[in-house]
Design a protein around this motif. Structure first.
Motif, PDB file in Angstrom:
ATOM      1  N   LEU A 190      62.478  45.432 100.241  1.00  0.00           N
ATOM      2  CA  LEU A 190      63.686  45.321  99.434  1.00  0.00           C
ATOM      3  C   LEU A 190      63.930  43.848  99.115  1.00  0.00           C
ATOM      4  O   LEU A 190      64.044  43.019 100.019  1.00  0.00           O
ATOM      5  CB  LEU A 190      64.884  45.911 100.185  1.00  0.00           C
ATOM      6  N   VAL A 191      64.026  43.537  97.838  1.00  0.00           N
ATOM      7  CA  VAL A 191      64.249  42.166  97.375  1.00  0.00           C
ATOM      8  C   VAL A 191      65.634  42.099  96.755  1.00  0.00           C
ATOM      9  O   VAL A 191      65.963  42.886  95.854  1.00  0.00           O
ATOM     10  CB  VAL A 191      63.182  41.732  96.353  1.00  0.00           C
ATOM     11  N   ARG A 192      66.450  41.183  97.238  1.00  0.00           N
ATOM     12  CA  ARG A 192      67.797  40.981  96.692  1.00  0.00           C
ATOM     13  C   ARG A 192      67.974  39.530  96.263  1.00  0.00           C
ATOM     14  O   ARG A 192      67.146  38.678  96.538  1.00  0.00           O
ATOM     15  CB  ARG A 192      68.850  41.366  97.727  1.00  0.00           C
ATOM     16  N   ALA A 193      69.100  39.275  95.593  1.00  0.00           N
ATOM     17  CA  ALA A 193      69.434  37.931  95.093  1.00  0.00           C
ATOM     18  C   ALA A 193      68.353  37.405  94.154  1.00  0.00           C
ATOM     19  O   ALA A 193      67.941  36.245  94.230  1.00  0.00           O
ATOM     20  CB  ALA A 193      69.663  36.967  96.258  1.00  0.00           C
ATOM     21  N   ILE A 194      67.886  38.277  93.256  1.00  0.00           N
ATOM     22  CA  ILE A 194      66.916  37.852  92.249  1.00  0.00           C
ATOM     23  C   ILE A 194      67.642  36.998  91.218  1.00  0.00           C
ATOM     24  O   ILE A 194      68.632  37.450  90.622  1.00  0.00           O
ATOM     25  CB  ILE A 194      66.271  39.079  91.577  1.00  0.00           C
ATOM     26  N   PRO A 195      67.203  35.772  90.987  1.00  0.00           N
ATOM     27  CA  PRO A 195      67.916  34.905  90.031  1.00  0.00           C
ATOM     28  C   PRO A 195      67.765  35.413  88.599  1.00  0.00           C
ATOM     29  O   PRO A 195      66.718  35.942  88.214  1.00  0.00           O
ATOM     30  CB  PRO A 195      67.252  33.543  90.237  1.00  0.00           C
ATOM     31  N   TRP A 196      68.822  35.253  87.823  1.00  0.00           N
ATOM     32  CA  TRP A 196      68.818  35.683  86.433  1.00  0.00           C
ATOM     33  C   TRP A 196      68.175  34.626  85.550  1.00  0.00           C
ATOM     34  O   TRP A 196      68.306  33.427  85.788  1.00  0.00           O
ATOM     35  CB  TRP A 196      70.237  35.963  85.955  1.00  0.00           C
ATOM     36  N   SER A 197      67.470  35.070  84.531  1.00  0.00           N
ATOM     37  CA  SER A 197      66.831  34.165  83.577  1.00  0.00           C
ATOM     38  C   SER A 197      66.991  34.726  82.176  1.00  0.00           C
ATOM     39  O   SER A 197      66.896  35.946  81.974  1.00  0.00           O
ATOM     40  CB  SER A 197      65.341  33.982  83.911  1.00  0.00           C
ATOM     41  N   TRP A 324      65.901  35.386  96.329  1.00  0.00           N
ATOM     42  CA  TRP A 324      64.701  36.137  96.696  1.00  0.00           C
ATOM     43  C   TRP A 324      64.703  36.501  98.191  1.00  0.00           C
ATOM     44  O   TRP A 324      63.778  36.223  98.936  1.00  0.00           O
ATOM     45  CB  TRP A 324      63.432  35.366  96.346  1.00  0.00           C
ATOM     46  N   VAL A 325      65.781  37.129  98.613  1.00  0.00           N
ATOM     47  CA  VAL A 325      65.936  37.553 100.011  1.00  0.00           C
ATOM     48  C   VAL A 325      65.175  38.864 100.202  1.00  0.00           C
ATOM     49  O   VAL A 325      65.384  39.826  99.452  1.00  0.00           O
ATOM     50  CB  VAL A 325      67.418  37.729 100.371  1.00  0.00           C
ATOM     51  N   THR A 326      64.305  38.904 101.187  1.00  0.00           N
ATOM     52  CA  THR A 326      63.454  40.079 101.408  1.00  0.00           C
ATOM     53  C   THR A 326      63.720  40.699 102.775  1.00  0.00           C
ATOM     54  O   THR A 326      63.932  39.995 103.768  1.00  0.00           O
ATOM     55  CB  THR A 326      61.964  39.701 101.317  1.00  0.00           C
ATOM     56  N   ASP A 327      63.702  42.018 102.796  1.00  0.00           N
ATOM     57  CA  ASP A 327      63.818  42.807 104.026  1.00  0.00           C
ATOM     58  C   ASP A 327      62.908  44.016 103.887  1.00  0.00           C
ATOM     59  O   ASP A 327      62.685  44.521 102.773  1.00  0.00           O
ATOM     60  CB  ASP A 327      65.257  43.276 104.269  1.00  0.00           C
ATOM     61  N   LEU A 328      62.406  44.487 105.031  1.00  0.00           N
ATOM     62  CA  LEU A 328      61.630  45.722 105.014  1.00  0.00           C
ATOM     63  C   LEU A 328      62.559  46.868 104.634  1.00  0.00           C
ATOM     64  O   LEU A 328      63.630  47.043 105.225  1.00  0.00           O
ATOM     65  CB  LEU A 328      60.999  45.968 106.379  1.00  0.00           C
ATOM     66  N   ALA A 329      62.184  47.636 103.632  1.00  0.00           N
ATOM     67  CA  ALA A 329      63.062  48.678 103.100  1.00  0.00           C
ATOM     68  C   ALA A 329      63.227  49.821 104.096  1.00  0.00           C
ATOM     69  O   ALA A 329      62.301  50.147 104.839  1.00  0.00           O
ATOM     70  CB  ALA A 329      62.497  49.212 101.783  1.00  0.00           C
ATOM     71  N   PRO A 330      64.394  50.442 104.122  1.00  0.00           N
ATOM     72  CA  PRO A 330      64.575  51.641 104.959  1.00  0.00           C
ATOM     73  C   PRO A 330      63.825  52.825 104.366  1.00  0.00           C
ATOM     74  O   PRO A 330      63.267  52.761 103.267  1.00  0.00           O
ATOM     75  CB  PRO A 330      66.094  51.867 104.916  1.00  0.00           C
ATOM     76  N   LEU A 340      73.191  48.108  97.567  1.00  0.00           N
ATOM     77  CA  LEU A 340      72.046  47.367  97.051  1.00  0.00           C
ATOM     78  C   LEU A 340      72.370  46.627  95.764  1.00  0.00           C
ATOM     79  O   LEU A 340      71.772  45.586  95.486  1.00  0.00           O
ATOM     80  CB  LEU A 340      70.863  48.314  96.818  1.00  0.00           C
ATOM     81  N   TYR A 341      73.288  47.171  94.972  1.00  0.00           N
ATOM     82  CA  TYR A 341      73.609  46.499  93.713  1.00  0.00           C
ATOM     83  C   TYR A 341      74.782  45.534  93.834  1.00  0.00           C
ATOM     84  O   TYR A 341      75.206  44.938  92.846  1.00  0.00           O
ATOM     85  CB  TYR A 341      73.874  47.524  92.596  1.00  0.00           C
ATOM     86  N   VAL A 342      75.326  45.374  95.040  1.00  0.00           N
ATOM     87  CA  VAL A 342      76.370  44.371  95.269  1.00  0.00           C
ATOM     88  C   VAL A 342      75.707  43.000  95.357  1.00  0.00           C
ATOM     89  O   VAL A 342      74.698  42.841  96.053  1.00  0.00           O
ATOM     90  CB  VAL A 342      77.143  44.680  96.566  1.00  0.00           C
ATOM     91  N   PRO A 343      76.224  41.981  94.661  1.00  0.00           N
ATOM     92  CA  PRO A 343      75.605  40.646  94.707  1.00  0.00           C
ATOM     93  C   PRO A 343      75.479  40.131  96.136  1.00  0.00           C
ATOM     94  O   PRO A 343      76.442  40.164  96.917  1.00  0.00           O
ATOM     95  CB  PRO A 343      76.570  39.781  93.876  1.00  0.00           C
ATOM     96  N   TYR A 344      74.314  39.658  96.482  1.00  0.00           N
ATOM     97  CA  TYR A 344      74.039  39.227  97.848  1.00  0.00           C
ATOM     98  C   TYR A 344      74.892  38.034  98.251  1.00  0.00           C
ATOM     99  O   TYR A 344      75.231  37.875  99.423  1.00  0.00           O
ATOM    100  CB  TYR A 344      72.554  38.885  97.980  1.00  0.00           C
ATOM    101  N   ARG A 345      75.266  37.192  97.289  1.00  0.00           N
ATOM    102  CA  ARG A 345      75.959  35.946  97.614  1.00  0.00           C
ATOM    103  C   ARG A 345      77.376  36.162  98.148  1.00  0.00           C
ATOM    104  O   ARG A 345      77.971  35.228  98.711  1.00  0.00           O
ATOM    105  CB  ARG A 345      76.027  35.058  96.371  1.00  0.00           C
ATOM    106  N   ILE A 346      77.937  37.368  97.956  1.00  0.00           N
ATOM    107  CA  ILE A 346      79.309  37.590  98.412  1.00  0.00           C
ATOM    108  C   ILE A 346      79.356  38.228  99.799  1.00  0.00           C
ATOM    109  O   ILE A 346      80.446  38.399 100.351  1.00  0.00           O
ATOM    110  CB  ILE A 346      80.083  38.473  97.416  1.00  0.00           C
TER     111      ILE A 346
END
Length: 735
Positions: A190-197, A324-330, A340-346
């Motif tokens: 699971l990859v979160r906090a993907i930067p926008w471009s 690009w925060v990574t965790d092993l997916a459940p 999962l769709y909540v912004p990681y930074r908050i």
């Protein structure tokens, strides 16, 4: 509190247990309640049940106790998973430890406490419970060595059993990891906090990043969409559809006494229109807006091997750790899509806010704790509030108020704690349902240890020393002495708490009052008689694990100081062993599990209870002026801490990380057997963010899920002896 008040509380709770246990043995035989008491079986088969009237259905019996006792650990592991086995092992561990403690404390420590001072004893029914505690031992008594010996025996026995249990559970977890070849979450990160471009969408960014840095192991990815509200609406719509559909199966209603007010016809003239053809009602969510606009900065990335996914999940992907925060997916059935769709930074802001809210809630909860503890000490409150003497003139009323009412009130207030802690854990951002439940379990454990144990003890000290200034009571130098004085006195309340919150809670766990009310509402209000549409429940580890550990804490701390609690605790653990086995076998459905991650919580809490018991005993020995007992207690504390450190170094890493050797061996075996390509094909269709299937037509509405159907159940069909009391009257057909 005297023995009469204790017997009153014991009699009330025993009567409640007998009545509810007998009522359960009758209710579980009723075909209309099969969805309440046999949810595990309904999850495996779909059956039609009739309601014949036969006399045996209304006679209480104990066959469910025999069935629960005879079930093997392998059967429990197959049905409830490793978490259920770990939980039951904690109950068995408590039975073993407190059986040893009961033998040595009831036959050695309790007589020394009772005859600790030269005094004229009253009749046993009128004796205060304090005469059975170490508080009744005179200062400088030479018999305090017996209490120190009992402390050594209990601590040594607990540590030895903990070691073997930790070793056994560790082997079971390694076997669980090695046997999970079909779990595709080992290939998923699971990859979160993907930067926008502005150059492209999130999907393009993910593909480019992992193609550049993981070109040899990257397989594909699946984006996460902002569809939490849509998923909830679809789930609710499916439930409503099933309810309405079950009421329209028969095309004709039976005759009624009332006639139509317009045409005068009977209800038999009313016919239900047949459902529309499925090809007319077929809908697809893909016909809606472009899903690319709903992408969020999170994705599921699939790798070719388990080891590659493990390395990617453990590595820091960027110099900025907030991207690009990574965790092993459940597992697919365990993943919690809404977070999962909540912004990681908050999430770090949420965690701080929840910590503040938790502290405020704990502080607010001191109000009912002080109130319940004041009811236990009515005789002391009469000195401050003389007007309450009129209430306690009647002997039975005083026994009821001091022996039964306080623990009932506290238990009612504590019932609101688990749901609130579950909300806190959800807001913290858990990515899995099992992780959310485990986080809630830890919060509930902290809460009840503080409010049930420490807050009651401090309240006891405050009531005993109401004439002492607040500054003196809060002086850190006096806290150890105050704890040592208050614990034996508070043990009388803990005995009644075990009776009410322990014995009675097990009875209500059997009855399942909330599912029972829901079943009645569905069946009699909504007229829905489809057993499979009521839903099922998973085991409430976040409430039951803290309760068992709290009673373990009370047992350890009171075993030497107030051993009268031990028989009531043993009865609770024996009943818990039977009740929880029955619930795991028949009631609760295992949709997901953590793989035994509850055991480190159990181990650490037990070590905390042992060390706290030794520290309190050290303070008591100091107050009683027994330097020999005090000096022998200090090495015991050091040895217990060293034992815990050894277990933390030897066993705990297995519960934090996955061994690379095991993962690599699994990859090699799959490559040699040719199963790797099949697994890669399953990866592309395993994670479905929204999936709603119509049971009648077999068609599905899916979002972010390929068309390939994958079986993502944790447990398959389990062959086990049919319960003779289960209300099954026709042959069951597999779903």
């Amino acid at each position: 509190m005297n023995i009469s008040a204790l017997l009153t509380s014991s009699g009330i709770n025993t009567a409640v247990c007998v009545v509810l246990f007998s009522l359960y043995s009758i209710l579980r035989k009723q075909p209309s309640l099969v969805s309440v008491y046999f949810g595990q079986k309904l999850s495996q088969v779909r059956s039609k049940r009739n309601d014949p009237l036969w006399f045996q259905r209304f006679i209480p019996s104990a066959s469910w106790i025999v069935k629960s006792w005879e079930a093997s650990e392998e059967e429990l592991l197959a049905i409830g998973g490793l978490d259920a086995v770990v939980f039951l092992r904690a109950v068995v561990f408590s039975i073993r430890v407190f059986s040893v403690a009961s033998v040595i404390c009831l036959f050695l420590v309790l007589p020394l406490n009772y005859f600790g001072k030269e005094m004229d004893h009253k009749h046993i029914r009128n004796e205060q419970l304090s005469v059975f505690t170490i508080e009744n031992v005179k200062e400088g008594s030479r018999w305090l060595w017996a209490h120190c010996l009992a402390l050594y025996v209990i601590s040594s026995c607990a540590c030895i059993l903990l070691y073997f249990e930790y070793k056994s559970v560790t082997k079971m977890r390694l076997a669980y990891i090695a046997a999970s070849r079909s779990q595709i979450n080992h290939f998923t990160v699971l990859v979160r906090a993907i930067p926008w471009s502005r150059e492209g969408s999130y999907s393009v960014r993910v593909a480019k990043f992992f193609t550049d840095y993981y070109s040899s192991s990257y397989l594909s990815h699946q984006m996460i969409y902002k569809s939490g509200a849509m998923q909830k609406l679809m789930t609710d719509a499916e439930k409503i559809y099933n309810v309405l559909k079950s009421n329209t199966v028969e095309q004709h209603y039976g005759s009624r006494l009332l006639r139509c007010g317009f045409c005068g016809g009977t209800s038999t003239s009313f016919k239900i229109l047949s459902p529309e053809p499925e090809n007319v009602r077929t809908t697809s969510l893909h016909d809606g807006p472009d899903l690319g606009k709903k992408e969020c900065g999170a994705a599921l990335v699939f790798f070719r091997t388990r080891y590659a996914a493990l390395v990617a999940s453990e590595a820091l992907q960027q110099p900025n750790p907030m991207t690009w925060v990574t965790d092993l997916a459940p597992e697919p059935s365990d993943i919690y899509w809404s977070n999962l769709y909540v912004p990681y930074r908050i999430f770090w802001i949420r965690k701080i806010a929840i910590l503040v809210a938790f502290i405020l809630f704990v502080t607010f909860f001191l109000i009912p704790v002080v109130f319940t503890q004041s009811l236990v000490h009515l005789d002391k409150l009469e000195k401050v509030f003389p007007f309450i003497k009129g209430i306690t003139e009647r002997k039975f009323m005083k026994q009821l108020i001091t022996g039964y009412l306080p623990s009932v009130i506290l238990m009612i207030f504590l019932s609101i704690v688990p749901p609130i802690m579950m909300v806190f854990s959800t807001l913290e951002g858990s990515i899995s349902r099992s992780g959310r439940k485990r986080s809630s379990c830890i919060k509930v454990l902290y809460f009840i240890i503080w409010n049930v144990f420490f807050a009651n003890i401090l309240t006891e000290a405050a009531i005993d020393h109401y004439q002492v200034s607040i500054m003196k009571l809060g002086d850190p130098k006096t806290i150890p002495n105050q704890l040592a004085k208050a614990v034996p006195s508070t043990a009388t309340f803990f005995v009644t708490y075990v009776l009410t919150s322990g014995w009675a809670s097990l009875s209500f766990e059997l009855i399942q009052p909330f599912p029972l009310l829901c079943n009645s509402f569905y069946r009699f209000i909504l007229r829905n008689k489809d057993d499979t549409s009521y839903g099922s429940y998973t085991f409430p580890y976040h409430t039951e694990v803290p309760r068992v550990l709290l009673f373990g804490l009370l047992g350890f701390t009171c075993s030497v100081l107030a051993p009268l609690i031990l028989p009531f605790l043993l009865v609770y653990f024996f009943l818990a062993y039977l009740v929880y086995r029955n619930q795991i076998l028949d009631v609760y459905v295992t949709r997901y599990q953590s793989g035994g991650l509850y055991w480190p919580i159990i181990h650490n809490t037990t070590i905390f209870s042992l060390v706290l018991t030794q520290i309190i005993s050290l303070g008591v020995f100091g107050i009683k002026h027994s330097p020999i007992a005090s000096s022998f207690t200090i090495p015991l504390i050091i040895c217990t801490l060293l034992f815990n450190e050894y277990c933390r170094q030897r066993f705990h890493p297995i519960f934090k990380k996955t061994p690379s050797k095991t993962i690599i061996d699994m990859d090699r075996e799959d490559e040699h057997s040719g199963r790797m390509e099949e697994i890669h094909h399953q990866l592309l269709s395993a994670y479905c963010q929204i999936k709603s299937e119509s049971k009648s037509s077999g068609k599905s509405l899916e979002l972010n899920c390929p068309e390939t159907e994958v079986n993502d159940k944790e447990t398959g069909d389990i062959s086990r002896p049919e319960d003779p009391e289960a209300p099954v009257n026709t042959s069951a057909q597999p779903p």
